[in-house]
Motif scaffolding. Sequence first.
Motif, PDB file in Angstrom:
ATOM      1  N   SER A   6      -2.141  13.388  13.691  1.00  0.00           N
ATOM      2  CA  SER A   6      -3.149  12.328  13.207  1.00  0.00           C
ATOM      3  C   SER A   6      -2.145  11.251  12.476  1.00  0.00           C
ATOM      4  CB  SER A   6      -4.239  12.693  12.251  1.00  0.00           C
ATOM      5  OG  SER A   6      -3.721  13.071  11.070  1.00  0.00           O
ATOM      6  N   GLU A   7      -2.798  10.266  12.113  1.00  0.00           N
ATOM      7  CA  GLU A   7      -1.851   8.898  11.457  1.00  0.00           C
ATOM      8  C   GLU A   7      -2.023   9.245   9.990  1.00  0.00           C
ATOM      9  OE1 GLU A   7      -3.521   5.049  11.869  1.00  0.00           O
ATOM     10  OE2 GLU A   7      -1.666   4.115  12.480  1.00  0.00           O
ATOM     11  N   GLY A   8      -3.207   9.415   9.350  1.00  0.00           N
ATOM     12  CA  GLY A   8      -3.360   9.225   7.964  1.00  0.00           C
ATOM     13  C   GLY A   8      -2.643  10.544   6.997  1.00  0.00           C
ATOM     14  N   GLY A  43       0.317   0.939   3.589  1.00  0.00           N
ATOM     15  CA  GLY A  43      -1.193   0.892   3.981  1.00  0.00           C
ATOM     16  C   GLY A  43      -2.036   0.852   5.180  1.00  0.00           C
ATOM     17  N   ASP A  44      -0.992   0.770   5.859  1.00  0.00           N
ATOM     18  CA  ASP A  44      -1.327   0.728   7.553  1.00  0.00           C
ATOM     19  C   ASP A  44      -1.132   1.960   7.937  1.00  0.00           C
ATOM     20  OD1 ASP A  44      -0.521  -2.802   7.967  1.00  0.00           O
ATOM     21  OD2 ASP A  44      -2.564  -1.751   7.426  1.00  0.00           O
ATOM     22  N   TYR A  45      -0.844   2.942   7.321  1.00  0.00           N
ATOM     23  CA  TYR A  45      -0.166   4.287   7.803  1.00  0.00           C
ATOM     24  C   TYR A  45       0.915   4.366   8.599  1.00  0.00           C
ATOM     25  CZ  TYR A  45      -4.485   5.905   5.771  1.00  0.00           C
ATOM     26  OH  TYR A  45      -5.759   5.905   4.901  1.00  0.00           O
ATOM     27  N   LYS A  46       1.829   3.238   8.475  1.00  0.00           N
ATOM     28  CA  LYS A  46       3.034   3.205   8.993  1.00  0.00           C
ATOM     29  C   LYS A  46       4.257   3.853   8.196  1.00  0.00           C
ATOM     30  CE  LYS A  46       1.414   1.392  12.749  1.00  0.00           C
ATOM     31  NZ  LYS A  46      -0.065   2.170  12.095  1.00  0.00           N
ATOM     32  N   LEU A  47       5.229   4.365   8.765  1.00  0.00           N
ATOM     33  CA  LEU A  47       6.291   4.954   7.792  1.00  0.00           C
ATOM     34  C   LEU A  47       7.577   3.890   7.878  1.00  0.00           C
ATOM     35  CD1 LEU A  47       7.218   8.810   8.785  1.00  0.00           C
ATOM     36  CD2 LEU A  47       6.174   7.771   6.719  1.00  0.00           C
ATOM     37  N   SER A  48       8.054   3.605   6.912  1.00  0.00           N
ATOM     38  CA  SER A  48       9.133   2.722   6.629  1.00  0.00           C
ATOM     39  C   SER A  48      10.316   3.422   5.815  1.00  0.00           C
ATOM     40  CB  SER A  48       8.789   1.508   5.810  1.00  0.00           C
ATOM     41  OG  SER A  48       7.802   0.659   6.310  1.00  0.00           O
ATOM     42  N   GLY A  81       0.872  -1.178  -0.170  1.00  0.00           N
ATOM     43  CA  GLY A  81       0.050  -0.062   0.106  1.00  0.00           C
ATOM     44  C   GLY A  81       1.089   1.213  -0.134  1.00  0.00           C
ATOM     45  N   PHE A  82       0.160   2.249  -0.407  1.00  0.00           N
ATOM     46  CA  PHE A  82       1.072   3.742  -0.398  1.00  0.00           C
ATOM     47  C   PHE A  82       0.165   4.724  -0.032  1.00  0.00           C
ATOM     48  CE2 PHE A  82       4.334   6.355  -1.809  1.00  0.00           C
ATOM     49  CZ  PHE A  82       3.457   7.534  -2.134  1.00  0.00           C
ATOM     50  N   ASN A  83       0.609   5.637   0.794  1.00  0.00           N
ATOM     51  CA  ASN A  83      -0.080   6.648   1.530  1.00  0.00           C
ATOM     52  C   ASN A  83       0.953   7.854   1.436  1.00  0.00           C
ATOM     53  OD1 ASN A  83      -3.078   6.219   1.896  1.00  0.00           O
ATOM     54  ND2 ASN A  83      -2.138   4.372   3.091  1.00  0.00           N
ATOM     55  N   GLY A  84       1.609   7.998   0.678  1.00  0.00           N
ATOM     56  CA  GLY A  84       2.581   9.254   0.786  1.00  0.00           C
ATOM     57  C   GLY A  84       4.025   8.882   0.979  1.00  0.00           C
ATOM     58  N   LEU A  85       4.999   9.667   0.542  1.00  0.00           N
ATOM     59  CA  LEU A  85       6.417   9.532   0.737  1.00  0.00           C
ATOM     60  C   LEU A  85       7.035  10.911   1.140  1.00  0.00           C
ATOM     61  CD1 LEU A  85       8.718   7.902  -1.968  1.00  0.00           C
ATOM     62  CD2 LEU A  85       9.323  10.206  -1.069  1.00  0.00           C
ATOM     63  N   PHE A  86       7.893  10.718   2.108  1.00  0.00           N
ATOM     64  CA  PHE A  86       8.480  11.918   2.791  1.00  0.00           C
ATOM     65  C   PHE A  86       9.985  11.882   2.510  1.00  0.00           C
ATOM     66  CE2 PHE A  86       4.827  13.161   5.684  1.00  0.00           C
ATOM     67  CZ  PHE A  86       4.174  11.803   5.513  1.00  0.00           C
ATOM     68  N   TRP A  87      10.495  12.876   2.610  1.00  0.00           N
ATOM     69  CA  TRP A  87      11.829  13.245   2.575  1.00  0.00           C
ATOM     70  C   TRP A  87      12.199  13.901   3.933  1.00  0.00           C
ATOM     71  CZ3 TRP A  87      15.700  10.942  -0.434  1.00  0.00           C
ATOM     72  CH2 TRP A  87      15.165  10.345  -1.687  1.00  0.00           C
ATOM     73  N   TYR A  88      13.350  13.493   4.767  1.00  0.00           N
ATOM     74  CA  TYR A  88      13.810  14.002   5.892  1.00  0.00           C
ATOM     75  C   TYR A  88      15.255  14.281   5.738  1.00  0.00           C
ATOM     76  CZ  TYR A  88       9.809  12.722   8.709  1.00  0.00           C
ATOM     77  OH  TYR A  88       8.444  12.755   9.103  1.00  0.00           O
ATOM     78  N   GLN A  89      15.902  15.429   6.218  1.00  0.00           N
ATOM     79  CA  GLN A  89      17.244  15.591   6.509  1.00  0.00           C
ATOM     80  C   GLN A  89      17.805  15.351   7.850  1.00  0.00           C
ATOM     81  OE1 GLN A  89      18.528  19.849   6.807  1.00  0.00           O
ATOM     82  NE2 GLN A  89      19.759  19.652   4.835  1.00  0.00           N
ATOM     83  N   GLN A  90      18.866  14.960   7.780  1.00  0.00           N
ATOM     84  CA  GLN A  90      19.391  14.501   9.278  1.00  0.00           C
ATOM     85  C   GLN A  90      20.823  14.737   9.156  1.00  0.00           C
ATOM     86  OE1 GLN A  90      19.330  10.395  10.556  1.00  0.00           O
ATOM     87  NE2 GLN A  90      19.276  11.098  12.556  1.00  0.00           N
ATOM     88  N   HIS A  91      21.358  15.874  10.169  1.00  0.00           N
ATOM     89  CA  HIS A  91      22.827  16.242  10.200  1.00  0.00           C
ATOM     90  C   HIS A  91      23.083  15.327  11.410  1.00  0.00           C
ATOM     91  CE1 HIS A  91      21.505  20.222   8.118  1.00  0.00           C
ATOM     92  NE2 HIS A  91      22.827  19.915   7.842  1.00  0.00           N
ATOM     93  N   ALA A  92      24.432  14.987  11.263  1.00  0.00           N
ATOM     94  CA  ALA A  92      25.194  14.034  12.106  1.00  0.00           C
ATOM     95  C   ALA A  92      24.896  14.399  13.752  1.00  0.00           C
ATOM     96  CB  ALA A  92      26.570  14.130  11.867  1.00  0.00           C
ATOM     97  N   GLY A  93      24.218  13.576  14.461  1.00  0.00           N
ATOM     98  CA  GLY A  93      24.094  13.583  15.797  1.00  0.00           C
ATOM     99  C   GLY A  93      22.899  14.312  16.061  1.00  0.00           C
ATOM    100  N   GLU A  94      21.841  14.681  15.006  1.00  0.00           N
ATOM    101  CA  GLU A  94      20.717  15.372  15.262  1.00  0.00           C
ATOM    102  C   GLU A  94      19.464  14.648  15.075  1.00  0.00           C
ATOM    103  OE1 GLU A  94      22.979  19.681  14.569  1.00  0.00           O
ATOM    104  OE2 GLU A  94      21.079  19.044  13.567  1.00  0.00           O
ATOM    105  N   ALA A  95      18.422  15.265  15.090  1.00  0.00           N
ATOM    106  CA  ALA A  95      17.022  14.414  14.779  1.00  0.00           C
ATOM    107  C   ALA A  95      16.851  14.587  13.458  1.00  0.00           C
ATOM    108  CB  ALA A  95      16.031  15.091  15.744  1.00  0.00           C
ATOM    109  N   PRO A  96      16.263  13.790  12.497  1.00  0.00           N
ATOM    110  CA  PRO A  96      15.563  13.977  11.345  1.00  0.00           C
ATOM    111  C   PRO A  96      14.646  15.228  11.138  1.00  0.00           C
ATOM    112  CG  PRO A  96      15.371  11.680  12.025  1.00  0.00           C
ATOM    113  CD  PRO A  96      15.728  12.466  13.129  1.00  0.00           C
ATOM    114  N   THR A  97      14.753  15.945  10.293  1.00  0.00           N
ATOM    115  CA  THR A  97      13.791  17.174  10.282  1.00  0.00           C
ATOM    116  C   THR A  97      13.193  17.006   8.591  1.00  0.00           C
ATOM    117  OG1 THR A  97      15.539  18.699   9.263  1.00  0.00           O
ATOM    118  CG2 THR A  97      15.011  18.569  11.663  1.00  0.00           C
TER     119      THR A  97
END
Lengths: 109, 113
Positions: free
Chosen positions: B96-98, A93-98, A28-44
């Motif tokens: 939210s989740e969705g 499809g389950d709204y989980k991020l991989s 399933g597919f419900n969107g694609l994200f891009w994050y930036q992560q500098h060394a030792g920091e959180a993804p933004t």
Amino acid sequence: GQNIDQPTEMTATEGAIVQINCTYQTSGFNGLFWYQQHAGEAPTFLSYNVLDGLEEKGRFSSFLSRSKGYSYLLLKELQMKDSASYLCAVRDGDYKLSFGAGTTVTVRA
Amino acid sequence: DAGITQSPRHKVTETGTPVTLRCHQTENHRYMYWYRQDPGHGLRLIHYSYGVKDTDKGEVSDGYSVSRSKTEDFLLTLESATSSQTSVYFCAISESEGSDTQYFGPGTRLTVL
């Protein structure tokens, strides 16, 4: 399981353009994200695509083709501060991020 | 920046000891997540919560438990830490989740000797 592939490393020169590709196979597919992560920091958060096409946000653009399971992040006018890891993440499809393992971009002067 | 804090930021512990990591948010978001990040693996979901006392397992939940007794706090517990649990742990929140973006806390670096 989910499969998200992106190159491990890329190097580019200050002022240049770099394109980071991401291919995915998910349940399933419900969107694609891009994050930036500098060394030792959180993804933004950088960008989000759910429909096919190009989303532009300043020097960064992200493209999606759902039929091909493909996205890219385009970084223009590279600056030294753009040296970081870039993470591709797909909401399934389950709204989980991989997440992919990330692409480390090194910008050289 | 989303109001997310994690504590402790760094911890060194020994195999077999219990460890609890805390995530605190000031955004009143419903969803909270725990991920671990290891070289070559990317971020992997451990557990998540969709409300007070409502939690579910993620991809790599074995050896971990969670609790959420208040909207703002999400605790991750390693009942008996093992060296394979040495990692960087990130908490994330979303409204939210969705449809919403997940925002990440600063991370906790855990070393199990």
